[in-house]
Scaffold this active site. Structure first.
Site, mmCIF file in Angstrom:
data_model
loop_
_atom_site.group_PDB
_atom_site.id
_atom_site.type_symbol
_atom_site.label_atom_id
_atom_site.label_comp_id
_atom_site.label_asym_id
_atom_site.label_seq_id
_atom_site.Cartn_x
_atom_site.Cartn_y
_atom_site.Cartn_z
ATOM 1 N N SER A 149 37.233 8.177 -3.115
ATOM 2 C CA SER A 149 38.102 7.381 -3.994
ATOM 3 C C SER A 149 37.333 7.071 -5.262
ATOM 4 O O SER A 149 36.089 7.127 -5.275
ATOM 5 C CB SER A 149 38.467 6.065 -3.296
ATOM 6 O OG SER A 149 39.104 5.166 -4.176
ATOM 7 N N TYR A 162 35.927 -1.793 1.470
ATOM 8 C CA TYR A 162 36.470 -0.462 1.145
ATOM 9 C C TYR A 162 35.478 0.293 0.260
ATOM 10 O O TYR A 162 35.202 1.479 0.500
ATOM 11 C CB TYR A 162 37.830 -0.629 0.453
ATOM 12 C CG TYR A 162 38.563 0.676 0.179
ATOM 13 C CD1 TYR A 162 39.065 1.451 1.220
ATOM 14 C CD2 TYR A 162 38.791 1.108 -1.124
ATOM 15 C CE1 TYR A 162 39.754 2.637 0.965
ATOM 16 C CE2 TYR A 162 39.482 2.282 -1.388
ATOM 17 C CZ TYR A 162 39.963 3.049 -0.339
ATOM 18 O OH TYR A 162 40.651 4.219 -0.595
HETATM 19 P P1 NDP Z 1 48.420 7.018 3.681
HETATM 20 O O1 NDP Z 1 48.383 5.631 4.236
HETATM 21 O O2 NDP Z 1 49.718 7.600 3.284
HETATM 22 O O3 NDP Z 1 47.731 8.031 4.721
HETATM 23 C C1 NDP Z 1 46.685 7.660 5.576
HETATM 24 C C2 NDP Z 1 46.654 8.663 6.718
HETATM 25 O O4 NDP Z 1 45.542 8.356 7.582
HETATM 26 C C3 NDP Z 1 47.911 8.613 7.569
HETATM 27 O O5 NDP Z 1 48.343 9.926 7.816
HETATM 28 C C4 NDP Z 1 47.450 7.963 8.852
HETATM 29 O O6 NDP Z 1 48.198 8.488 9.943
HETATM 30 C C5 NDP Z 1 46.010 8.440 8.911
HETATM 31 N N1 NDP Z 1 45.201 7.607 9.783
HETATM 32 C C6 NDP Z 1 44.951 6.277 9.659
HETATM 33 N N2 NDP Z 1 44.245 5.841 10.696
HETATM 34 C C7 NDP Z 1 44.036 6.910 11.505
HETATM 35 C C8 NDP Z 1 43.385 7.090 12.746
HETATM 36 N N3 NDP Z 1 42.788 6.058 13.383
HETATM 37 N N4 NDP Z 1 43.379 8.322 13.314
HETATM 38 C C9 NDP Z 1 43.991 9.356 12.687
HETATM 39 N N5 NDP Z 1 44.612 9.244 11.506
HETATM 40 C C10 NDP Z 1 44.642 8.038 10.930
HETATM 41 O O7 NDP Z 1 47.402 6.994 2.470
HETATM 42 P P2 NDP Z 1 46.815 8.136 1.490
HETATM 43 O O8 NDP Z 1 47.465 9.428 1.691
HETATM 44 O O9 NDP Z 1 46.779 7.524 0.151
HETATM 45 O O10 NDP Z 1 45.309 8.165 2.007
HETATM 46 C C11 NDP Z 1 44.591 9.352 2.235
HETATM 47 C C12 NDP Z 1 43.150 9.165 1.760
HETATM 48 O O11 NDP Z 1 43.136 9.045 0.350
HETATM 49 C C13 NDP Z 1 42.449 7.929 2.311
HETATM 50 O O12 NDP Z 1 41.137 8.269 2.713
HETATM 51 C C14 NDP Z 1 42.405 6.994 1.104
HETATM 52 O O13 NDP Z 1 41.320 6.093 1.170
HETATM 53 C C15 NDP Z 1 42.269 8.000 -0.022
HETATM 54 N N6 NDP Z 1 42.645 7.485 -1.352
HETATM 55 C C16 NDP Z 1 43.937 7.144 -1.619
HETATM 56 C C17 NDP Z 1 44.268 6.636 -2.868
HETATM 57 C C18 NDP Z 1 45.647 6.165 -3.203
HETATM 58 O O14 NDP Z 1 45.829 5.555 -4.272
HETATM 59 N N7 NDP Z 1 46.661 6.413 -2.362
HETATM 60 C C19 NDP Z 1 43.259 6.510 -3.929
HETATM 61 C C20 NDP Z 1 41.955 6.926 -3.540
HETATM 62 C C21 NDP Z 1 41.674 7.409 -2.309
HETATM 63 P P3 NDP Z 1 48.668 7.682 11.246
HETATM 64 O O15 NDP Z 1 48.981 6.279 10.823
HETATM 65 O O16 NDP Z 1 49.850 8.470 11.700
HETATM 66 O O17 NDP Z 1 47.506 7.773 12.187
#
Ligand code: NDP
Length: 253
Positions: A149, A162
């Site tokens: 990020s 974070y």
């Molecule tokens: P979302 O919340 O849409 O996606 C997060 C994903 O992580 C979901 O598919 C969730 O699936 C999965 N996840 C969470 N916990 C678990 C677990 N214990 N086991 C397996 N899967 C898990 O957010 P984003 O798409 O935005 O996030 C993706 C990445 O991008 C993250 O690492 C985030 O920190 C990073 N990021 C995002 C930004 C933004 O502005 N959106 C900016 C910078 C970085 P499920 O709940 O089904 O398990």
């Protein structure tokens, strides 16, 4: 010359929403068979069906990557089905914001478990297979892309834990890159700025207001903008490794 992903296998964590979902779709379009990992099985099944209907190949693997055994089984399930692993996208993540003073320590533990431990477990389980794929046709190179990020580059008040996880991901990525790059496993980090996903929705109160204000006043990225970056990183020619890619909304200073 770019290499496409025909004949390769990619595993994407956090494929049930946001960046992971868009990335799975994109890598499947590039020709990879894709293993979809997250906890919400129904969403993974829907995405797998969508990829298959478009002519791709996908496998839904419901797993909680914070559980080491489940992370290992997720990788093995992909290997059992597809026989190899060429690309690992460590994308699953959680962002729970708030002051350090009076913090909810359970929130810290949940974030550390997904953003750090889950990423380590998946990397550990995948590395032997990636090293093997790097010795093999069709590409003789393999890839790990870790989704960090802007919060892995810049620290702000209320982002402390974070920030800790994402600065950690950056450091781990560069260390592992140096360890395995001469064996042709490319290890890179992608650092998004604001992206329209469910990420902020797990916050409440003042932190949720802060996120909503940011979203309302910024032309934030779409998940597919990040999927584009990931696809770029993993389709370079064998001799070119993208160690870091920082993708920002143009109007996010
Ligand atoms: P979302 O919340 O849409 O996606 C997060 C994903 O992580 C979901 O598919 C969730 O699936 C999965 N996840 C969470 N916990 C678990 C677990 N214990 N086991 C397996 N899967 C898990 O957010 P984003 O798409 O935005 O996030 C993706 C990445 O991008 C993250 O690492 C985030 O920190 C990073 N990021 C995002 C930004 C933004 O502005 N959106 C900016 C910078 C970085 P499920 O709940 O089904 O398990």
């Amino acid at each position: 010359m770019n290499s496409n992903l025909t004949g390769t296998v990619a595993l994407v964590t956090g494929a049930s929403s946001g960046i992971g979902e868009a990335t799975a779709l994109r890598l499947a379009e590039e020709g990879a068979s894709v293993a979809l990992v997250a906890r919400r099985a129904g969403r993974l099944d829907t995405l797998a069906a969508q990829i298959e209907e478009a002519g791709g190949t996908a496998l839904a693997v419901a797993a909680d990557i914070t559980d080491r055994a489940q992370a290992e089984v997720a990788v093995q399930t992909a290997i059992d089905r597809f026989g190899r692993l060429d690309v690992l996208v460590n994308n699953a993540g959680l962002m729970l914001l708030g002051p350090v003073v009076g913090a909810d320590v359970d929130d810290w533990e949940r974030m550390l478990a997904v953003n750090v431990q889950g990423l380590l477990y998946m990397t550990n389980a995948a590395l032997p297979h990636l090293l093997k794929a790097a010795d093999d046709d069709p590409r003789r190179v393999a890839d790990i892309v870790n989704i960090s990020s802007i919060a892995g580059r810049v620290a702000w008040a209320n982002y402390g834990a974070y920030n800790l996880t994402k600065f950690g991901v950056n450091g781990f990525t560069e260390s592992l890159r140096q360890e395995v790059t001469q064996r042709h496993v490319r290890v890179g980090v992608l650092e998004p700025g604001g992206v329209a996903t469910e990420l902020g929705s797990h916050n409440s109160g003042a932190m949720r207001d802060h996120i909503d204000d940011f979203v309302a006043t910024t032309e934030i990225l779409e998940a597919r903008d990040i999927a584009d970056g990931i696809a770029y990183m993993v389709t370079r020619p064998r001799h070119a490794s993208i160690a870091e890619l920082w993708v920002m909304p143009t109007d996010q200073a």
